[in-house]
Design a protein around this motif. Structure first.
Motif, PDB file in Angstrom:
ATOM      1  N   LEU A 193       1.321   6.920  -6.576  1.00  0.00           N
ATOM      2  CA  LEU A 193       0.053   7.800  -6.668  1.00  0.00           C
ATOM      3  C   LEU A 193       0.426   9.186  -6.367  1.00  0.00           C
ATOM      4  O   LEU A 193       0.218   9.832  -7.366  1.00  0.00           O
ATOM      5  CB  LEU A 193      -0.885   7.216  -5.744  1.00  0.00           C
ATOM      6  CG  LEU A 193      -1.780   5.969  -6.153  1.00  0.00           C
ATOM      7  CD1 LEU A 193      -2.904   5.441  -5.196  1.00  0.00           C
ATOM      8  CD2 LEU A 193      -2.201   5.897  -7.555  1.00  0.00           C
ATOM      9  N   SER A 194       1.380   9.434  -5.402  1.00  0.00           N
ATOM     10  CA  SER A 194       1.790  10.640  -5.156  1.00  0.00           C
ATOM     11  C   SER A 194       2.571  11.132  -6.002  1.00  0.00           C
ATOM     12  O   SER A 194       2.305  12.547  -6.266  1.00  0.00           O
ATOM     13  CB  SER A 194       2.212  10.642  -3.601  1.00  0.00           C
ATOM     14  OG  SER A 194       3.475  10.243  -3.575  1.00  0.00           O
ATOM     15  N   LEU A 195       3.502  10.673  -6.635  1.00  0.00           N
ATOM     16  CA  LEU A 195       4.367  11.012  -7.644  1.00  0.00           C
ATOM     17  C   LEU A 195       3.576  11.257  -8.883  1.00  0.00           C
ATOM     18  O   LEU A 195       3.678  12.394  -9.128  1.00  0.00           O
ATOM     19  CB  LEU A 195       5.500   9.821  -8.016  1.00  0.00           C
ATOM     20  CG  LEU A 195       6.551   9.785  -6.970  1.00  0.00           C
ATOM     21  CD1 LEU A 195       7.388   8.505  -7.565  1.00  0.00           C
ATOM     22  CD2 LEU A 195       7.372  11.120  -7.277  1.00  0.00           C
TER      23      LEU A 195
ATOM     24  N   GLU B  47      13.409  15.800 -10.658  1.00  0.00           N
ATOM     25  CA  GLU B  47      14.108  14.323 -10.785  1.00  0.00           C
ATOM     26  C   GLU B  47      13.264  13.022 -10.449  1.00  0.00           C
ATOM     27  O   GLU B  47      13.866  12.094 -10.652  1.00  0.00           O
ATOM     28  CB  GLU B  47      15.373  14.278 -10.011  1.00  0.00           C
ATOM     29  CG  GLU B  47      15.400  14.296  -8.612  1.00  0.00           C
ATOM     30  CD  GLU B  47      15.126  15.453  -7.792  1.00  0.00           C
ATOM     31  OE1 GLU B  47      14.640  16.565  -8.738  1.00  0.00           O
ATOM     32  OE2 GLU B  47      15.088  15.409  -6.766  1.00  0.00           O
ATOM     33  N   GLU B  48      12.127  13.363 -10.141  1.00  0.00           N
ATOM     34  CA  GLU B  48      11.324  12.147  -9.543  1.00  0.00           C
ATOM     35  C   GLU B  48      10.452  11.611 -10.332  1.00  0.00           C
ATOM     36  O   GLU B  48       9.972  12.142 -11.408  1.00  0.00           O
ATOM     37  CB  GLU B  48      10.306  12.715  -8.194  1.00  0.00           C
ATOM     38  CG  GLU B  48      11.012  12.956  -7.040  1.00  0.00           C
ATOM     39  CD  GLU B  48       9.901  13.406  -5.890  1.00  0.00           C
ATOM     40  OE1 GLU B  48      10.033  12.634  -4.807  1.00  0.00           O
ATOM     41  OE2 GLU B  48       9.353  14.008  -6.015  1.00  0.00           O
TER      42      GLU B  48
ATOM     43  N   LYS C 211       0.859   3.755  -2.909  1.00  0.00           N
ATOM     44  CA  LYS C 211       0.715   5.234  -2.506  1.00  0.00           C
ATOM     45  C   LYS C 211       1.722   6.278  -2.952  1.00  0.00           C
ATOM     46  O   LYS C 211       1.488   7.250  -3.506  1.00  0.00           O
ATOM     47  CB  LYS C 211       0.621   5.309  -1.010  1.00  0.00           C
ATOM     48  CG  LYS C 211       0.489   6.632  -0.157  1.00  0.00           C
ATOM     49  CD  LYS C 211       0.133   6.808   1.040  1.00  0.00           C
ATOM     50  CE  LYS C 211       0.000   8.029   1.651  1.00  0.00           C
ATOM     51  NZ  LYS C 211       1.665   8.665   2.043  1.00  0.00           N
TER      52      LYS C 211
ATOM     53  N   GLU D  40      -7.081   3.164  -9.072  1.00  0.00           N
ATOM     54  CA  GLU D  40      -6.540   4.479  -9.212  1.00  0.00           C
ATOM     55  C   GLU D  40      -5.376   4.523 -10.076  1.00  0.00           C
ATOM     56  O   GLU D  40      -4.963   5.207 -10.882  1.00  0.00           O
ATOM     57  CB  GLU D  40      -6.001   5.115  -8.114  1.00  0.00           C
ATOM     58  CG  GLU D  40      -7.249   5.396  -6.782  1.00  0.00           C
ATOM     59  CD  GLU D  40      -8.001   6.666  -7.336  1.00  0.00           C
ATOM     60  OE1 GLU D  40      -7.850   7.220  -8.087  1.00  0.00           O
ATOM     61  OE2 GLU D  40      -9.061   6.664  -7.032  1.00  0.00           O
TER      62      GLU D  40
ATOM     63  N   ILE E  45       0.912  -1.272   0.086  1.00  0.00           N
ATOM     64  CA  ILE E  45       0.022   0.118  -0.026  1.00  0.00           C
ATOM     65  C   ILE E  45       0.967   1.286   0.086  1.00  0.00           C
ATOM     66  O   ILE E  45       0.616   2.259  -0.584  1.00  0.00           O
ATOM     67  CB  ILE E  45      -0.886   0.010   1.102  1.00  0.00           C
ATOM     68  CG1 ILE E  45      -1.878  -1.197   1.224  1.00  0.00           C
ATOM     69  CG2 ILE E  45      -1.931   1.351   1.107  1.00  0.00           C
ATOM     70  CD1 ILE E  45      -2.811  -1.454   2.405  1.00  0.00           C
ATOM     71  N   SER E  46       2.080   1.315   0.818  1.00  0.00           N
ATOM     72  CA  SER E  46       2.887   2.474   0.870  1.00  0.00           C
ATOM     73  C   SER E  46       3.493   2.571  -0.293  1.00  0.00           C
ATOM     74  O   SER E  46       3.560   3.698  -1.089  1.00  0.00           O
ATOM     75  CB  SER E  46       3.839   2.222   1.815  1.00  0.00           C
ATOM     76  OG  SER E  46       3.608   1.724   2.772  1.00  0.00           O
TER      77      SER E  46
ATOM     78  N   VAL F 180       0.323  11.945  -8.966  1.00  0.00           N
ATOM     79  CA  VAL F 180      -0.618  13.249  -8.865  1.00  0.00           C
ATOM     80  C   VAL F 180       0.128  14.695  -8.391  1.00  0.00           C
ATOM     81  O   VAL F 180      -0.394  15.723  -8.902  1.00  0.00           O
ATOM     82  CB  VAL F 180      -1.471  12.976  -7.352  1.00  0.00           C
ATOM     83  CG1 VAL F 180      -2.262  14.197  -7.183  1.00  0.00           C
ATOM     84  CG2 VAL F 180      -2.309  11.693  -7.777  1.00  0.00           C
ATOM     85  N   GLY F 181       1.405  14.421  -8.164  1.00  0.00           N
ATOM     86  CA  GLY F 181       2.318  15.570  -7.858  1.00  0.00           C
ATOM     87  C   GLY F 181       1.824  16.438  -6.619  1.00  0.00           C
ATOM     88  O   GLY F 181       0.783  15.639  -6.019  1.00  0.00           O
ATOM     89  N   PRO F 182       2.528  17.250  -6.245  1.00  0.00           N
ATOM     90  CA  PRO F 182       3.866  17.754  -6.980  1.00  0.00           C
ATOM     91  C   PRO F 182       4.906  17.004  -6.807  1.00  0.00           C
ATOM     92  O   PRO F 182       4.966  16.185  -5.739  1.00  0.00           O
ATOM     93  CB  PRO F 182       3.970  19.088  -6.096  1.00  0.00           C
ATOM     94  CG  PRO F 182       3.415  19.083  -4.726  1.00  0.00           C
ATOM     95  CD  PRO F 182       2.301  18.119  -4.905  1.00  0.00           C
ATOM     96  N   ARG F 183       6.010  17.132  -7.708  1.00  0.00           N
ATOM     97  CA  ARG F 183       7.071  16.215  -7.547  1.00  0.00           C
ATOM     98  C   ARG F 183       8.100  17.200  -8.077  1.00  0.00           C
ATOM     99  O   ARG F 183       8.189  18.284  -8.852  1.00  0.00           O
ATOM    100  CB  ARG F 183       6.981  14.880  -8.487  1.00  0.00           C
ATOM    101  CG  ARG F 183       6.502  15.344  -9.927  1.00  0.00           C
ATOM    102  CD  ARG F 183       6.387  14.031 -10.730  1.00  0.00           C
ATOM    103  NE  ARG F 183       5.763  14.399 -12.105  1.00  0.00           N
ATOM    104  CZ  ARG F 183       4.793  14.404 -12.514  1.00  0.00           C
ATOM    105  NH1 ARG F 183       3.740  13.811 -11.553  1.00  0.00           N
ATOM    106  NH2 ARG F 183       4.070  14.849 -13.510  1.00  0.00           N
ATOM    107  N   ASP F 184       9.374  16.528  -7.639  1.00  0.00           N
ATOM    108  CA  ASP F 184      10.611  17.429  -8.073  1.00  0.00           C
ATOM    109  C   ASP F 184      10.983  16.890  -9.451  1.00  0.00           C
ATOM    110  O   ASP F 184      10.320  15.804  -9.782  1.00  0.00           O
ATOM    111  CB  ASP F 184      11.601  16.960  -7.098  1.00  0.00           C
ATOM    112  CG  ASP F 184      11.493  17.455  -5.514  1.00  0.00           C
ATOM    113  OD1 ASP F 184      10.856  18.339  -5.376  1.00  0.00           O
ATOM    114  OD2 ASP F 184      12.063  16.536  -4.852  1.00  0.00           O
TER     115      ASP F 184
END
Lengths: 281, 1235
Positions: free
Chosen positions: B1043-1045, B1053-1054, B1040, B1092, B1036-1037, B1047-1051
């Motif tokens: 998903l967070s990458l 280089e990510e 997640k 998702e 899950i982590s 959805v952003g925001p991201r650096d």
């Protein structure tokens, strides 16, 4: 991972005013490479929760809510795709998921003119696609997936971790041939307080009698340990006698001070278990 | 009185006759006519003789005991009456707590005649006004105006007595000390003086000059609650002033003064006369004037006289004419260990022809001689003391010097003694365990009550732990520290049933905590074999003994300590006080009374020890242990019952006036006693169980308030106890008589009771006097007892350990002797430590009621000649099997019925739809169908008992049990077990079924609610799965994170590599297949996250790591990932996958942000979903329909509509869909190429 109070304080010191994001976690891991990630995350999460508890009230004044909402509206009007809500949360040093809840609540209130019920809010947070406003839905979702301390996803992860460790402990008990009653069995019998496991035949660990074992998939810091003592461990002692708590992600060494009284702390499953010998004679 | 003594000393009357006269009032045929005549003339004085004698001895000894160990306080004599004493309490000195034994009314005018005569002869300088106190009652004395001297018996210090010391025969100085330290029981000088402590310890050697001749007649008797004690008395320190003697404030001050004096003395204390090797170097003597004198048999002044008095005294002791046997022994040992007499006086005395005129004890030699004489008479009692005391006695060099024979007997007794009394250690708290049978929800009236009690249990232990941690801290106060918390907790106990639950917890905890493991390493009484002792019994025992030495309290507060709550008991006492809850107290009294009745009904062991073989010896040991446990539990319970029951009436002072007292009495006599102790006492005596009943009764009565003993009910109880006391003549040993140690225990506890301040002082002598007169018959007939009724508790159930546990004050004897050895003043030192009355957890359940009628009699008869272990085994088996039977029925029959109920309910739900109707109605329907089946329970129960009981009996009885005995035992066990089980079942089975069905119904209805799908059949891990799959939480982590990458925001280089995505889905598959660590919420979350992820893949929103140009996933890769997801959804998820999310506006909206838009992946996904049967066409159509209604930018909306139409129009052609995309989107070529 048993830390001394000093070691713990050093870590906690680095966590002041750090937002609960992916990036923060990465930095923390770099700063303390010798500590396990899970321990660091657990400490981070607990410290952050303490911070939130301290500041919770000030984010929930009418004025604060109104100002956040206005800022949100202004932000999304400018650019609905920008991480408006997330940045707002980070800026005011509040958890993104909780900020999302504040804004969502305020939004629904405006829409429906009655305060929305908690269950509606929770349901929308779990599934933002139910949120009537597409932009807000995206903003909320972004907050939730970017929050590593609060929110339904994090709650689920914590729950899963807890469950996994209980399963792990159960397996270890079975492996050691220790018969036990688990929480569900105890609840079915009508016990009012239920540790994870009650041993049907007590054992001794490091010279201490153990009647029950509680698994805690977190780091045992002062705050959480005292809360657990009050709400759980002493209650177990009151009913079942002395027992063992396993903080799988470690604990502050100094907290293991109730051994004589009947509460033993460990960071892993004990290796030297003495069982009652049945004489074969 | 003096006349009697004089007659004795003049040998006009034989000692035997005198004692008979005192004890029985009637003349015996053995008496010579001359004696009879002499005595009958004195008849009316008979009952005054003993108090007079005791006071006389105290008075005499005071001369030689100034520096000795604490001389017990003087008590007032009862020899003379003081009618109308000014300032005195209204009647009989009842109110004058000052007096241990207050004056009795003079039997007649004749009573004073001898006194007057005596006084007339021995005129002292005492001023006439000293007699003023006598008032009208003693005119002749007032005329005489002289002190009664030691012969006069009592010298009340009347209103005018303050100040001028009167004098006695030897005219000692410093009588005024008595004013500062009034003797026990002396009548306070007046109303003002009432606040003065009255009963106090003997003016401990404040000055070396003692008021030898002060004409007051007191006998030593340590005051009950004024004993200087290093151990804080729970009662005295109480804020509530319970148990405080009147004027205890000033008493405290005075005690402080006394303490200072004592410590001064201690510094000047004499070196022991014979420093023994053990004693180390003697204390340096500063003054030299107080050194212990060597006692020399050759220098005894008048052997004959001393012998005679010793004989009279011993006879009184032997006949139980003295209130407290051990107090007298204490006094005698004080004489034995007297350090020195007042030297200057020795030679002043001229030989006096009047035997009463010259002091009895003229020197240390006399004291020791007298003491040894008495000890010789009391050898039997001494021989039953603990080994430590015997050793000290046997090693006492004075004793050796004066009576080598006695020393020899003592040494032999010591060597033969096994009565090692071990000391106890305060047990650390252990909680009462939670018992589902009594503690679960079903035992509470409501959920709220249940949860309230849950919290209360925790608060109770929290308070207890805090008390454990802090009660020894200086300045910590129970009420301040815990009071408000306790009251807040009690305030929550609203329902009556909650109170009874709490009281049960409280009482169990009380019994459990105040149970201390006793006996050396548990060997004497044994403990429940706990894990600890099994794990390391030997070491543990040693450790325990070591701990005992370190922690055992040092003093028990003198030979007659007040009732206290030592150790943990203090917590419970303070808890009751702080809670100050009427309801709690009432429930507690109910519960304590019930438990007391239950334990008191216990049958005493039935047979003699050691009559057969080793087996019976073992049995006997456990019988004895069981008895001790029950006795100590009873004492503890009774003590608390007494405490709570008399709590509302207790006060520091008795009622000030007679009128008030009478009205209180009238009121109180209406109130029924909290526990019918009188009946229980009668039953106990009738059943020869005094040794069990009386010790707890004494604990109960020791908390009586001032009025209670005056109530007819309690008076009768006391009279009965007095009769018992008198009847327990130690020297009488006859067939089936009470065994010696049993008697000794009874005498010790009764003697202690008679010294309690609230017990009227006149009770012992007044009632005692009346007892043998006409009242005896009424009392006897009233009680349905024939006189003399000896409670012939003939089983030797009491041993020294139990004796000392019940009466720790007996240990004072040892302390006194030890202090002689060590040369200390012995005030609180010595090594004798307190043996706290302890108790253990209660016994198991009572033996079940046996069947009625002839069968029962036969069964009883069967057991009569069998070893008691057989009976216990059978009863035990029956009790357990009966109980197991009920559990078995619950687990089988009832569980089956519950299952039936569940399936019936399911049917009901199916027929009636999801609502299922009214739960109450449903329950009624189910119960009416199922409860009749409960009738089977009896038959099944009977069958179970018939099968199980014989097996158990056979396993528990010795192999060698004769077959006939065995089969009888088996059948009795079966019968009893059936009786028990069926009684319960027939009364409760219907209710039980109802309860269980109700629980099942609510369970089913609840489960019906939110997640019907989750209840579907679930697959487990594949065989041979080693559970090495990644943990669900980890996955899950991970997702997640992705998903967070996305959805952003991201650096900048990510990003995620395609390989990572593939690995992630592979891991997800593993985790879903190994179900070891998976719980439904985690799986649901994984399902949602995977959907998702699919949405993000379709919308090409996943940031891909790689060469800077390539930030998008290749279409082929994307399809492969979608395929993988589809297969996971289809094959591996066991929870419903929320696929409809894919078509929610928010997820579709992800596409809107992309330019150029690519619809092919979405179309592909939709098609596959239909293809794989994951979603129905109509379902997708519905979803798309609602999507279409949403607000979209015009262009997007148009494209969406086209896609919608395409999907509808060309359902079964995978390729044409791509063409359809082409229509919408120009770059069809690339799409085709990628596919």
């Amino acid at each position: 991972m048993i830390l001394t109070k000093a070691q713990y304080d050093e870590i906690a010191q680095c966590l002041v005013s750090v937002p609960p994001t992916r990036q923060s976690l990465r930095k923390l891991k770099q700063r303390f490479p010798s500590q396990s990630q899970a321990t660091l995350l657990s400490i981070f999460s607990q410290e952050y929760q303490k911070h939130i508890k301290r500041t919770h009230a000030k984010h929930h004044t009418l004025e604060a809510i109104e100002s956040y909402y206005q800022r949100y509206l202004n932000g999304v009007v400018k650019n609905g795709a920008a991480p408006v809500l997330l940045e707002l949360a980070n800026e005011v040093n509040y958890a993104p998921s909780l900020m999302a809840r504040i804004i969502l609540e305020r939004f629904l209130q405006e829409q429906e003119e009655t305060p929305p019920s908690k269950s509606v809010i929770n349901s929308m947070l779990r599934d933002p696609s139910q949120i009537p406003d597409g932009v807000l839905a995206n903003q909320v979702y972004q907050c939730i997936v970017n929050d590593c301390c609060y929110g339904p996803l994090v709650d689920c992860i914590k729950h899963a971790i807890g469950h996994e460790h209980e399963v792990l402990l159960r397996d270890l008990l079975l492996e050691k041939n220790l018969s036990f009653l688990d929480e569900d069995q105890l609840r079915a019998k009508g016990y009012d307080k239920t540790p994870d496991f009650i041993l049907q035949v007590p054992v001794a660990v490091e010279g201490h009698i153990i009647h029950w074992i509680e698994s805690k998939a977190s780091f045992g810091d002062e705050c959480s340990h005292h809360a657990y003592l009050h709400d759980q461990f002493w209650s177990y002692w009151n009913r079942f006698g002395p027992g063992l708590v396993i903080y799988w992600y470690g604990f502050i060494q100094e907290l293991d001070c109730n051994r004589e009284r009947g509460i033993l702390l460990k960071a892993c499953f004990p290796t030297d278990i003495v069982t009652l010998c049945h004489s074969t004679a | 009185m003096a006349a009697v003594l004089e007659s004795l000393l003049r040998e006009e009357v034989s000692v035997a006759a005198a004692v008979r006269w005192i004890a029985r009032s009637t003349q015996s045929s053995e008496d010579e006519p001359g004696e009879a005549a002499a005595l009958s003339a004195l008849g009316p004085l008979r009952k005054e003789f003993v108090p007079f004698l005791l006071n006389f001895l105290r008075e005499q000894s005071s001369r030689v005991l100034p520096q000795g160990p604490p001389t017990p306080a003087k008590a007032p004599g009862a020899s003379a009456a003081l009618p109308g004493r000014p300032g005195g309490p209204p009647r009989g000195g009842r109110g004058a707590r000052s007096q241990l034994f207050p004056p009795t009314e003079p039997p007649g005018a004749a009573a004073d005649a001898p006194l007057a005569r005596r006084g007339g002869r021995r005129r002292g300088p005492g001023p006439a006004r000293e007699r003023g106190g006598r008032g009208a009652g003693g005119p002749e004395e007032a005329v005489g105006g002289e002190s009664l001297g030691w012969a006069g018996g009592r010298r009340p210090r009347g209103a005018g007595s303050a100040g001028s010391p009167s004098l006695g025969l030897s005219d000692p100085p410093n009588l005024s000390n008595l004013e500062e330290f009034p003797p026990v029981g002396s009548v306070p000088p007046g109303p003002a003086g009432r606040t003065k402590p009255s009963r106090r310890i003997n003016p401990t050697p404040v000055s070396e000059e003692r008021s030898l001749s002060k004409p007051k007649t007191c006998f030593t008797s340590p005051p009950i609650n004024c004993v200087p004690s290093s151990q804080p008395s729970a009662l005295n320190t109480s804020l509530w002033g319970l148990g405080l003697a009147p004027g205890c404030r000033s008493l405290q001050e005075e005690r402080e003064m006394l303490r200072k004096e004592r410590s001064k003395q201690l510094q000047q204390s004499p070196t022991p006369a014979y420093p023994t090797p053990e004693s180390g170097s003697p204390l340096p003597s500063r003054t030299g004037s107080l050194t212990a004198e060597a006692a020399d048999p050759a220098r005894v002044s008048s052997c004959q006289r001393l012998k005679l008095v010793a004989l009279v005294y011993s006879s009184c002791i032997a006949e139980n004419l003295v209130p407290n046997l051990f107090l007298e022994l204490f006094f005698v040992l004080q004489l034995l260990t007297a350090r020195r007499t007042v030297a200057a006086k020795d030679d002043d005395l001229e030989p006096n022809p009047d035997p009463l005129e010259s002091p009895l004890f003229q020197s240390v030699h006399d004291c020791v001689f007298f003491a040894v004489q008495v000890l010789e008479h009391q050898f039997q009692v001494l021989s039953y003391l603990d080994k430590g005391t015997l050793k000290l006695l046997a090693e006492n060099e004075r004793l050796l010097c004066f009576s080598p024979a006695l020393q020899g007997r003592l040494r032999a007794a010591y060597e033969g003694s096994v009565a090692k009394v071990s000391l106890v250690m305060p047990p650390s708290a252990q909680a009462v365990s939670f018992q589902p049978e009594t503690d679960n929800r079903a035992n509470f009236s409501s959920d709220r009550a249940f949860h309230t009690f849950k919290k209360q249990r925790d608060v109770f232990y929290e308070v207890l732990r805090e008390w454990e941690d802090r009660h020894e801290e200086p300045g910590w106060d129970f009420e301040k520290g815990l009071g408000s918390r306790i009251r807040a907790m009690m305030g929550q106990l609203s329902a009556a049933c909650s109170h009874s639950h709490f009281v049960r917890l409280f009482q169990k905890q009380l019994l459990q905590m105040c149970h201390s493991p006793c006996g050396a390493g548990g060997a004497v009484w044994g403990e429940a074999p706990d894990v600890l002792s099994v794990l390391g019994a030997d070491k543990l025992g040693r450790l325990r003994r070591l701990r005992e030495r370190l922690v055992a309290p040092q003093s028990s507060g003198g030979p007659c300590p007040p009732p206290t709550f030592p150790g943990c008991q203090g917590f419970f006492k303070d808890f009751i006080l702080s809670a100050s809850s009427f309801q709690f107290n009432q429930h507690l009294m109910d519960s304590l009374s019930m438990k007391i009745r239950e334990l008191d009904g216990l049958a005493l062991p039935q047979h003699e020890p050691g009559d057969e073989d080793g087996e019976s010896d073992v049995d006997w040991q456990s019988e004895r242990r069981r008895f001790a446990v029950v006795l100590l539990s009873l004492r503890l319970l009774a003590k608390f019952l007494g405490f709570v029951a008399f709590l509302p009436y207790r006060g520091p002072e008795p009622p000030p006036t007679r009128e008030l007292q009478d009205s209180i009495l009238a009121l109180r006599s209406q109130v029924p006693p909290v526990l019918d102790v009188l009946t229980l006492l009668r039953q106990g005596l009738g059943a020869r169980r005094a040794v069990l009943t009386v010790p707890w009764l004494v604990e109960f009565l020791s908390f009586a308030d001032h009025i209670a003993p005056l109530l007819a009910y309690y008076r009768s109880t006391f009279v009965l106890l007095l009769r018992l006391h008198r009847s327990l003549v130690l020297s009488q040993e006859h067939e089936g008589g009470t065994c010696f140690l049993n008697k000794l225990l009874l005498l010790a506890v009764l003697g202690w009771l008679f010294q309690i301040p609230t017990i009227p002082e006149d009770l012992f002598f007044l009632e005692g006097g009346q007892l043998d007169a006409s009242e005896v018959d009424t009392v006897a007939s009233e009680h349905g007892l024939l006189w003399p009724v000896l409670p012939q508790d003939s089983m030797p159930v009491v041993d020294q350990q139990l004796l000392y546990a019940c009466c720790p004050y007996i240990g004072e004897l040892r302390k006194l002797l030890a202090s002689w050895v060590s040369g200390s003043s012995g005030r609180s030192g010595g090594f004798v430590r307190k043996i706290t009355p302890t108790t253990t957890t209660s016994l198991g359940a009572q033996p079940p009621q046996t069947a009625q009628g002839l069968q029962a009699q036969l069964a009883q008869a069967f057991f009569h000649n069998q070893p008691p272990s057989l009976r216990r085994t059978v009863e035990f088996v029956a009790e357990r099997i009966g109980s197991n039977c009920v559990k078995h029925i619950k687990a089988t029959l009832v569980a089956d019925l519950v299952r039936q109920a569940e399936s019936l309910l399911q049917e009901q739900l199916v027929t009636q739809g999801q609502e299922g109707g009214d739960p109450v109605q449903l329950l009624e329907i189910l119960c009416s169908q199922l409860c009749p089946h409960g009738a089977q329970a009896l038959a099944q129960g009977r069958e179970f008992c018939q099968k199980k009981s014989p097996e158990a009996v056979r396993a528990l009885l010795p192999e060698e049990t004769p077959a006939a005995v065995l089969s009888s035992a088996e059948s009795i066990a079966v019968g009893l077990a059936i009786e028990k089980a069926c009684a319960w079942l027939s009364a409760n089975i219907t209710a039980l079924i109802r309860r269980e069905v109700k629980a099942a119904v609510s369970r089913t209805l609840r489960a019906q609610g939110p997640e019907p799908a989750a209840r579907g059949e679930r697959r487990g891990c594949p065989r041979a799965c080693e559970h090495h799959a990644p943990l669900p939480s980890h996955l899950i982590s991970e997702i997640k994170d992705v998903l967070s990458l996305a959805v952003g925001p991201r650096d900048p280089e990510e990003g995620v590599s395609p390989e990572r995505l593939e690995r992630l889905l592979g891991q997800l598959g593993q985790t879903l297949r190994c179900r070891q660590f998976l719980c439904p919420p985690a799986e649901q979350q994984l399902a949602k996250c995977s959907v998702e992820l699919a949405s993000l893949l379709v919308a090409d929103q996943v940031p891909i790591l790689g060469p800077p140009a390539q930030h998008r996933l290749e279409r082929g890769q994307a399809r492969r990932l979608l395929q993988a997801l589809l297969s996971l959804w289809k094959e591996d998820f066991q929870v419903p996958v929320p696929l409809q999310l894919l078509l929610r506006p928010r997820n579709l909206g992800l596409l809107a942000d992309k330019r150029p838009r690519e619809w092919d992946l979405l179309l592909f996904l939709l098609q596959e979903l239909v293809e794989r049967g994951l979603m129905g066409r109509t379902e997708i159509e519905t979803c798309l329909g609602s999507v279409h209604e949403a607000q979209w930018p015009g262009e997007f909306s148009k494209e969406l509509a086209t896609l919608f139409n395409l999907f509808l129009a060309e359902p079964h052609m995978p390729e044409p869909q791509l063409r359809a995309c082409e229509l919408v989107q120009p770059n069809r070529g690339t799409v085709l190429a990628q596919s």
